[in-house]
Motif scaffolding. Structure first.
Motif, PDB file in Angstrom:
ATOM      1  N   ALA A  31     -12.266  14.625  -1.920  1.00  0.00           N
ATOM      2  CA  ALA A  31     -11.378  14.782  -0.765  1.00  0.00           C
ATOM      3  C   ALA A  31      -9.991  14.265  -1.088  1.00  0.00           C
ATOM      4  O   ALA A  31      -9.813  13.349  -1.894  1.00  0.00           O
ATOM      5  CB  ALA A  31     -11.945  14.040   0.442  1.00  0.00           C
ATOM      6  N   ARG A  32      -8.982  14.857  -0.476  1.00  0.00           N
ATOM      7  CA  ARG A  32      -7.607  14.359  -0.590  1.00  0.00           C
ATOM      8  C   ARG A  32      -7.383  13.345   0.532  1.00  0.00           C
ATOM      9  O   ARG A  32      -7.679  13.599   1.695  1.00  0.00           O
ATOM     10  CB  ARG A  32      -6.610  15.511  -0.470  1.00  0.00           C
ATOM     11  N   THR A  33      -6.840  12.203   0.184  1.00  0.00           N
ATOM     12  CA  THR A  33      -6.506  11.184   1.167  1.00  0.00           C
ATOM     13  C   THR A  33      -5.228  10.508   0.704  1.00  0.00           C
ATOM     14  O   THR A  33      -5.003  10.373  -0.505  1.00  0.00           O
ATOM     15  CB  THR A  33      -7.656  10.167   1.345  1.00  0.00           C
ATOM     16  N   PRO A  34      -4.346  10.120   1.617  1.00  0.00           N
ATOM     17  CA  PRO A  34      -3.081   9.504   1.194  1.00  0.00           C
ATOM     18  C   PRO A  34      -3.312   8.261   0.336  1.00  0.00           C
ATOM     19  O   PRO A  34      -4.257   7.494   0.574  1.00  0.00           O
ATOM     20  CB  PRO A  34      -2.406   9.143   2.524  1.00  0.00           C
ATOM     21  N   ARG A  35      -2.451   8.059  -0.648  1.00  0.00           N
ATOM     22  CA  ARG A  35      -2.536   6.860  -1.468  1.00  0.00           C
ATOM     23  C   ARG A  35      -2.323   5.633  -0.581  1.00  0.00           C
ATOM     24  O   ARG A  35      -1.475   5.634   0.309  1.00  0.00           O
ATOM     25  CB  ARG A  35      -1.479   6.890  -2.568  1.00  0.00           C
ATOM     26  N   PHE A  36      -3.102   4.588  -0.851  1.00  0.00           N
ATOM     27  CA  PHE A  36      -3.053   3.434   0.054  1.00  0.00           C
ATOM     28  C   PHE A  36      -3.297   2.139  -0.711  1.00  0.00           C
ATOM     29  O   PHE A  36      -3.754   2.129  -1.863  1.00  0.00           O
ATOM     30  CB  PHE A  36      -4.108   3.587   1.153  1.00  0.00           C
ATOM     31  N   THR A  37      -3.008   1.042  -0.034  1.00  0.00           N
ATOM     32  CA  THR A  37      -3.381  -0.286  -0.497  1.00  0.00           C
ATOM     33  C   THR A  37      -3.839  -1.076   0.717  1.00  0.00           C
ATOM     34  O   THR A  37      -3.467  -0.759   1.856  1.00  0.00           O
ATOM     35  CB  THR A  37      -2.208  -1.001  -1.193  1.00  0.00           C
ATOM     36  N   THR A  38      -4.679  -2.074   0.479  1.00  0.00           N
ATOM     37  CA  THR A  38      -5.138  -2.932   1.571  1.00  0.00           C
ATOM     38  C   THR A  38      -4.687  -4.356   1.306  1.00  0.00           C
ATOM     39  O   THR A  38      -4.781  -4.856   0.180  1.00  0.00           O
ATOM     40  CB  THR A  38      -6.665  -2.889   1.728  1.00  0.00           C
ATOM     41  N   LEU A  39      -4.216  -5.019   2.363  1.00  0.00           N
ATOM     42  CA  LEU A  39      -3.665  -6.367   2.234  1.00  0.00           C
ATOM     43  C   LEU A  39      -4.242  -7.253   3.332  1.00  0.00           C
ATOM     44  O   LEU A  39      -3.918  -7.089   4.506  1.00  0.00           O
ATOM     45  CB  LEU A  39      -2.143  -6.339   2.343  1.00  0.00           C
ATOM     46  N   PRO A  40      -5.121  -8.198   2.964  1.00  0.00           N
ATOM     47  CA  PRO A  40      -5.609  -9.153   3.968  1.00  0.00           C
ATOM     48  C   PRO A  40      -4.524 -10.150   4.347  1.00  0.00           C
ATOM     49  O   PRO A  40      -3.642 -10.482   3.533  1.00  0.00           O
ATOM     50  CB  PRO A  40      -6.776  -9.852   3.253  1.00  0.00           C
ATOM     51  N   GLN A  41      -4.585 -10.624   5.576  1.00  0.00           N
ATOM     52  CA  GLN A  41      -3.569 -11.558   6.055  1.00  0.00           C
ATOM     53  C   GLN A  41      -3.530 -12.825   5.202  1.00  0.00           C
ATOM     54  O   GLN A  41      -2.467 -13.408   4.972  1.00  0.00           O
ATOM     55  CB  GLN A  41      -3.846 -11.909   7.513  1.00  0.00           C
ATOM     56  N   THR A  42      -4.687 -13.262   4.701  1.00  0.00           N
ATOM     57  CA  THR A  42      -4.734 -14.485   3.899  1.00  0.00           C
ATOM     58  C   THR A  42      -3.936 -14.360   2.607  1.00  0.00           C
ATOM     59  O   THR A  42      -3.438 -15.355   2.084  1.00  0.00           O
ATOM     60  CB  THR A  42      -6.192 -14.832   3.554  1.00  0.00           C
ATOM     61  N   LEU A  43      -3.805 -13.126   2.089  1.00  0.00           N
ATOM     62  CA  LEU A  43      -3.085 -12.933   0.835  1.00  0.00           C
ATOM     63  C   LEU A  43      -1.618 -13.336   0.960  1.00  0.00           C
ATOM     64  O   LEU A  43      -1.017 -13.858   0.008  1.00  0.00           O
ATOM     65  CB  LEU A  43      -3.186 -11.478   0.386  1.00  0.00           C
ATOM     66  N   PHE A  44      -1.049 -13.111   2.121  1.00  0.00           N
ATOM     67  CA  PHE A  44       0.367 -13.439   2.315  1.00  0.00           C
ATOM     68  C   PHE A  44       0.597 -14.947   2.277  1.00  0.00           C
ATOM     69  O   PHE A  44       1.658 -15.418   1.880  1.00  0.00           O
ATOM     70  CB  PHE A  44       0.868 -12.851   3.631  1.00  0.00           C
ATOM     71  N   ARG A  45      -0.416 -15.705   2.692  1.00  0.00           N
ATOM     72  CA  ARG A  45      -0.276 -17.162   2.640  1.00  0.00           C
ATOM     73  C   ARG A  45      -0.258 -17.641   1.193  1.00  0.00           C
ATOM     74  O   ARG A  45       0.349 -18.666   0.869  1.00  0.00           O
ATOM     75  CB  ARG A  45      -1.429 -17.826   3.391  1.00  0.00           C
ATOM     76  N   GLU A  46      -0.936 -16.894   0.314  1.00  0.00           N
ATOM     77  CA  GLU A  46      -1.031 -17.306  -1.082  1.00  0.00           C
ATOM     78  C   GLU A  46       0.124 -16.774  -1.924  1.00  0.00           C
ATOM     79  O   GLU A  46       0.641 -17.473  -2.800  1.00  0.00           O
ATOM     80  CB  GLU A  46      -2.366 -16.824  -1.665  1.00  0.00           C
ATOM     81  N   LEU A  47       0.537 -15.541  -1.685  1.00  0.00           N
ATOM     82  CA  LEU A  47       1.543 -14.910  -2.530  1.00  0.00           C
ATOM     83  C   LEU A  47       2.923 -14.817  -1.890  1.00  0.00           C
ATOM     84  O   LEU A  47       3.907 -14.531  -2.577  1.00  0.00           O
ATOM     85  CB  LEU A  47       1.087 -13.486  -2.909  1.00  0.00           C
ATOM     86  N   GLY A  48       2.977 -15.016  -0.585  1.00  0.00           N
ATOM     87  CA  GLY A  48       4.249 -14.847   0.108  1.00  0.00           C
ATOM     88  C   GLY A  48       4.417 -13.415   0.577  1.00  0.00           C
ATOM     89  O   GLY A  48       3.950 -12.469  -0.060  1.00  0.00           O
ATOM     90  N   THR A  49       5.103 -13.261   1.703  1.00  0.00           N
ATOM     91  CA  THR A  49       5.215 -11.948   2.334  1.00  0.00           C
ATOM     92  C   THR A  49       6.202 -11.036   1.612  1.00  0.00           C
ATOM     93  O   THR A  49       5.901  -9.865   1.329  1.00  0.00           O
ATOM     94  CB  THR A  49       5.652 -12.111   3.801  1.00  0.00           C
ATOM     95  N   ARG A  50       7.348 -11.531   1.289  1.00  0.00           N
ATOM     96  CA  ARG A  50       8.447 -10.685   0.816  1.00  0.00           C
ATOM     97  C   ARG A  50       8.092  -9.940  -0.469  1.00  0.00           C
ATOM     98  O   ARG A  50       8.251  -8.720  -0.554  1.00  0.00           O
ATOM     99  CB  ARG A  50       9.700 -11.529   0.594  1.00  0.00           C
ATOM    100  N   GLY A  51       7.586 -10.649  -1.443  1.00  0.00           N
ATOM    101  CA  GLY A  51       7.297 -10.010  -2.715  1.00  0.00           C
ATOM    102  C   GLY A  51       6.221  -8.947  -2.609  1.00  0.00           C
ATOM    103  O   GLY A  51       6.322  -7.876  -3.220  1.00  0.00           O
ATOM    104  N   VAL A  52       5.187  -9.207  -1.819  1.00  0.00           N
ATOM    105  CA  VAL A  52       4.089  -8.254  -1.672  1.00  0.00           C
ATOM    106  C   VAL A  52       4.569  -6.975  -0.992  1.00  0.00           C
ATOM    107  O   VAL A  52       4.275  -5.858  -1.430  1.00  0.00           O
ATOM    108  CB  VAL A  52       2.925  -8.880  -0.872  1.00  0.00           C
TER     109      VAL A  52
END
Length: 313
Positions: free
Chosen positions: A110-131
């Protein structure tokens, strides 16, 4: 038409409670119109005792949101040992997670739009802006931000400018702890419902959705915000391709009795899978009932056939 006793589960505690209640009442009314005994019960502390006392022949969980679609209520129904309309717990879990469902369907062709998933906890570890900058760099604009699990377009935002992405993430996280960010696909927005009455899954006529602005919660459930064309204004080849995608989703995810697949058909006629629903809405503006009516089924007759199929195992 049948002497089966049907218990409809509607309500619950999700953000989509009101839609579930309205859907449950309409299904109950449709079943009663063809002589089927149908009762509606909320999902609460009295439910299990009620089921044990009344022992309905079939339960129909018309529940939206987490417990209604993530397989947990269906797990409990399996423990109780009562047949129910709709997909089992395993298929519900696969469909409830948009990233999992999209990955499995992409592997199946099936064709589906390219995507990424980002859990809220990841932003606490890596920072919001860079991600977020990296997501914009790789996926580009426009984007769609949505909860990785959820329905009724709650927490969904179309992002057309980079500066709008942080606020879209905030809106998304209000409805879930994991965000799915995917490329926006332009084209004709469709919903294709599938039923299986024992002879294998078959696609019902597509429903084309036309709305000013986003097809959000208000546009879905308040009459007048959206216009529908049933079947969609597609040529035969595109209608067939859309139906094939919906049937593929039904088969690959191991769905049962009924489902609805949401998609975009682009200008080249290619259908792009967006979402799969194991508990489609059944309100006066919902898409599954419109598709059923266009196929020649009366609502009561079709719902009674689904109940009979569930009772037969």
């Amino acid at each position: 038409m049948t002497d089966l006793e049907v218990l409809i589960l509607a309500g619950g505690l999700s953000h989509e409670r009101d839609v579930s209640v309205r859907s449950g009442r309409r299904v109950a009314d449709a079943l009663r119109s063809v002589g089927v005994s149908a009762h509606v019960h909320d999902v609460d502390g009295e439910l299990l005792g009620y089921i044990e006392q009344t022992r309905p022949d079939v339960v129909w969980p018309i529940l939206h949101g987490s417990t209604g679609e993530d397989g947990s209520v269906r797990d409990v129904l399996d423990l109780v040992g009562v047949p129910y309309v709709g997909t089992d717990a395993a298929g519900s879990r696969l469909s409830w997670s948009k990233p999992v469902a999209k990955t499995l369907l992409a592997q199946a062709g099936a064709r589906t739009p390219r995507f990424t998933t980002l859990p809220q906890t990841l932003f606490r570890e890596l920072g919001t802006r860079g991600v977020l900058e990296k997501a914009l760099e790789v996926l580009g604009l426009p984007l769609v931000v949505k909860p990785a699990s959820g329905g009724s377009a709650l927490g969904v935002t179309v992002v057309r400018e980079a500066m709008a992405l942080p606020q879209a993430m905030v809106a998304c996280f209000a409805y879930g702890d994991e965000a799915l960010i995917e490329q926006h696909v332009s084209g004709t927005e469709l919903a294709v419902s599938v039923i299986d009455l024992g002879d294998g899954p078959q696609a019902l006529p597509s429903v084309e959705i036309v709305t000013e602005g986003a097809y959000d919660y208000d546009a879905r459930y308040n009459p007048g915000r959206s216009e529908y064309f049933v079947p969609g204004r597609l040529d035969e080849a595109r209608e067939r391709a859309a139906g094939e995608l919906a049937v593929l989703a039904h088969r690959v995810l191991g769905l049962r009795h009924l489902s609805r697949t949401d998609m975009i058909v682009d200008d080249d006629g290619v259908p792009w899978l967006l979402d799969i629903n194991v508990a489609p809405g059944m309100t006066e503006t919902s898409l599954f009932p419109q598709a059923a009516a266009a196929s020649g089924y009366g609502a009561g007759e079709l719902y009674a056939a689904l109940v009979t199929q569930a009772a037969a195992g």
